[in-house]
Write an enzyme that holds these catalytic residues in place. Sequence first.
Site, PDB file in Angstrom:
ATOM      1  N   ASP A   8     -16.871  -7.601 -59.150  1.00  0.00           N
ATOM      2  CA  ASP A   8     -15.698  -7.556 -57.989  1.00  0.00           C
ATOM      3  C   ASP A   8     -15.186  -8.578 -57.162  1.00  0.00           C
ATOM      4  O   ASP A   8     -16.575  -8.422 -55.734  1.00  0.00           O
ATOM      5  CB  ASP A   8     -16.166  -6.335 -57.754  1.00  0.00           C
ATOM      6  CG  ASP A   8     -16.089  -5.017 -58.441  1.00  0.00           C
ATOM      7  OD1 ASP A   8     -16.934  -4.871 -59.234  1.00  0.00           O
ATOM      8  OD2 ASP A   8     -15.372  -3.590 -58.359  1.00  0.00           O
ATOM      9  N   GLU A  39     -10.534  -5.782 -58.094  1.00  0.00           N
ATOM     10  CA  GLU A  39      -9.480  -4.685 -57.190  1.00  0.00           C
ATOM     11  C   GLU A  39      -9.776  -4.848 -56.010  1.00  0.00           C
ATOM     12  O   GLU A  39      -8.946  -4.043 -55.142  1.00  0.00           O
ATOM     13  CB  GLU A  39     -10.675  -3.511 -57.934  1.00  0.00           C
ATOM     14  CG  GLU A  39     -11.681  -3.100 -57.426  1.00  0.00           C
ATOM     15  CD  GLU A  39     -12.312  -1.907 -57.537  1.00  0.00           C
ATOM     16  OE1 GLU A  39     -11.279  -1.009 -56.886  1.00  0.00           O
ATOM     17  OE2 GLU A  39     -13.093  -1.221 -56.610  1.00  0.00           O
ATOM     18  N   ASN A  40     -10.844  -5.991 -55.255  1.00  0.00           N
ATOM     19  CA  ASN A  40     -11.322  -5.640 -53.797  1.00  0.00           C
ATOM     20  C   ASN A  40     -10.878  -7.450 -53.246  1.00  0.00           C
ATOM     21  O   ASN A  40     -10.817  -7.874 -52.264  1.00  0.00           O
ATOM     22  CB  ASN A  40     -12.852  -5.810 -53.233  1.00  0.00           C
ATOM     23  CG  ASN A  40     -13.114  -4.028 -54.504  1.00  0.00           C
ATOM     24  OD1 ASN A  40     -14.186  -3.550 -54.513  1.00  0.00           O
ATOM     25  ND2 ASN A  40     -12.336  -3.170 -53.888  1.00  0.00           N
ATOM     26  N   ASN A  67     -10.912   1.937 -58.651  1.00  0.00           N
ATOM     27  CA  ASN A  67     -10.509   3.158 -57.549  1.00  0.00           C
ATOM     28  C   ASN A  67      -9.384   2.209 -56.716  1.00  0.00           C
ATOM     29  O   ASN A  67      -8.787   2.842 -56.182  1.00  0.00           O
ATOM     30  CB  ASN A  67     -11.673   4.061 -57.052  1.00  0.00           C
ATOM     31  CG  ASN A  67     -12.540   2.953 -56.344  1.00  0.00           C
ATOM     32  OD1 ASN A  67     -13.349   2.308 -56.303  1.00  0.00           O
ATOM     33  ND2 ASN A  67     -13.070   3.525 -55.033  1.00  0.00           N
ATOM     34  N   HIS A  68      -9.658   1.106 -56.114  1.00  0.00           N
ATOM     35  CA  HIS A  68      -9.062   0.344 -55.113  1.00  0.00           C
ATOM     36  C   HIS A  68      -7.585   0.021 -55.941  1.00  0.00           C
ATOM     37  O   HIS A  68      -6.976  -0.962 -54.876  1.00  0.00           O
ATOM     38  CB  HIS A  68      -9.671  -0.873 -54.321  1.00  0.00           C
ATOM     39  CG  HIS A  68     -10.956  -0.025 -53.374  1.00  0.00           C
ATOM     40  ND1 HIS A  68     -10.531   0.714 -52.361  1.00  0.00           N
ATOM     41  CD2 HIS A  68     -12.003   0.512 -53.860  1.00  0.00           C
ATOM     42  CE1 HIS A  68     -11.459   1.204 -51.902  1.00  0.00           C
ATOM     43  NE2 HIS A  68     -12.593   0.625 -52.870  1.00  0.00           N
ATOM     44  N   HIS A 153     -16.780   1.252 -63.805  1.00  0.00           N
ATOM     45  CA  HIS A 153     -16.257   1.174 -63.367  1.00  0.00           C
ATOM     46  C   HIS A 153     -16.922   2.349 -62.710  1.00  0.00           C
ATOM     47  O   HIS A 153     -16.470   3.576 -62.360  1.00  0.00           O
ATOM     48  CB  HIS A 153     -14.870   0.385 -62.932  1.00  0.00           C
ATOM     49  CG  HIS A 153     -15.437   0.644 -61.369  1.00  0.00           C
ATOM     50  ND1 HIS A 153     -15.136  -0.832 -60.678  1.00  0.00           N
ATOM     51  CD2 HIS A 153     -14.509   0.748 -60.003  1.00  0.00           C
ATOM     52  CE1 HIS A 153     -15.235  -0.922 -59.826  1.00  0.00           C
ATOM     53  NE2 HIS A 153     -14.514  -0.291 -58.824  1.00  0.00           N
ATOM     54  N   HIS A 178     -18.180  -2.166 -59.706  1.00  0.00           N
ATOM     55  CA  HIS A 178     -17.847  -1.360 -58.673  1.00  0.00           C
ATOM     56  C   HIS A 178     -18.937  -1.057 -56.945  1.00  0.00           C
ATOM     57  O   HIS A 178     -18.735  -1.227 -56.365  1.00  0.00           O
ATOM     58  CB  HIS A 178     -17.376   0.268 -59.069  1.00  0.00           C
ATOM     59  CG  HIS A 178     -17.405   1.365 -57.997  1.00  0.00           C
ATOM     60  ND1 HIS A 178     -16.544   1.137 -57.455  1.00  0.00           N
ATOM     61  CD2 HIS A 178     -18.754   2.233 -57.222  1.00  0.00           C
ATOM     62  CE1 HIS A 178     -16.447   1.928 -55.921  1.00  0.00           C
ATOM     63  NE2 HIS A 178     -17.392   2.723 -56.179  1.00  0.00           N
ATOM     64  N   HIS A 180     -21.267  -3.452 -56.744  1.00  0.00           N
ATOM     65  CA  HIS A 180     -21.459  -5.007 -55.690  1.00  0.00           C
ATOM     66  C   HIS A 180     -22.411  -5.570 -55.804  1.00  0.00           C
ATOM     67  O   HIS A 180     -22.865  -6.566 -55.096  1.00  0.00           O
ATOM     68  CB  HIS A 180     -20.710  -4.806 -54.247  1.00  0.00           C
ATOM     69  CG  HIS A 180     -19.562  -4.476 -54.562  1.00  0.00           C
ATOM     70  ND1 HIS A 180     -18.743  -4.440 -53.500  1.00  0.00           N
ATOM     71  CD2 HIS A 180     -18.176  -3.979 -55.137  1.00  0.00           C
ATOM     72  CE1 HIS A 180     -17.663  -4.386 -53.525  1.00  0.00           C
ATOM     73  NE2 HIS A 180     -17.056  -4.213 -54.807  1.00  0.00           N
TER      74      HIS A 180
END
Length: 270
Positions: A8, A39-40, A67-68, A153, A178, A180
Amino acid sequence: MRLLFLGDIVGRSGREAVHDELPGLKQSLALDFIVVNAENAAGGFGLTQDICDDLFRAGVDVITSGNHIWDQKQSHSYIADELRVLRPINYPKSAPGRGYGMYQSKAGHRVLVVNAMARVFMEPLEDPFAAIGNVLDEAPVGTDVDFALVDFHGEATSEKMAMGHFVDGRATLCVGTHSHIPTADAQILDGGTAYQTDAGMCGDYNSVIGMDPQEPLQRFTKKISSGRFVPAQGPATLCGVLVESDDRTGLATSIEPVRVGGRLKQTVPA
């Protein structure tokens, strides 16, 4: 073939690390294909078209998410049209975009990338095991595809490990995202699938999973929110895995962790 997967990307620091380090890694590691979870990437929440375009220019072939993925509203139409950006396959079919894709490396390798989200401590989405299994069964590795990658994820290490065994022998690489934090369990499972529970993040590790510590500490110690989470801006460590596969079978022959820059102990495969 040789594929690099990066965990991520968190905020500007993570983006800059990928932009600065990836061209050199592509050459020194003789990479055939590069996949990143982003996603982040946009301020720690979601991604934008401009960010995706910058990553593609830096050498990224496919972007996965989690999810983001919906946090930046203006990106919804872009995700619907850009085949190189994936959202978890087990979102409702009415959601924009797609959860898997077939791609081709510059050397002609057929690369299948599947993105799914776990359910333990996560949103109650459709069954990721069934969704991933269906795709892998429709495009067998070693015959229909040369490399099959699963980005799973999720929060729970047990669910991620279960997915690794579920796809063993049917995927080249199953890697978690996810949480991290890079896990120390890079391995090749009995059926020939390379596996690591979490690839870690591309971000500043002087943080709380990529965020400036002040707000997370406030919420943990006082149970009161005083503002938004803000990505830490120190030097980022680029984290991921390098996987080499057998062109005949499509299964993994090696998996090595990759950590470059920032605070973590460095490791770059030969």
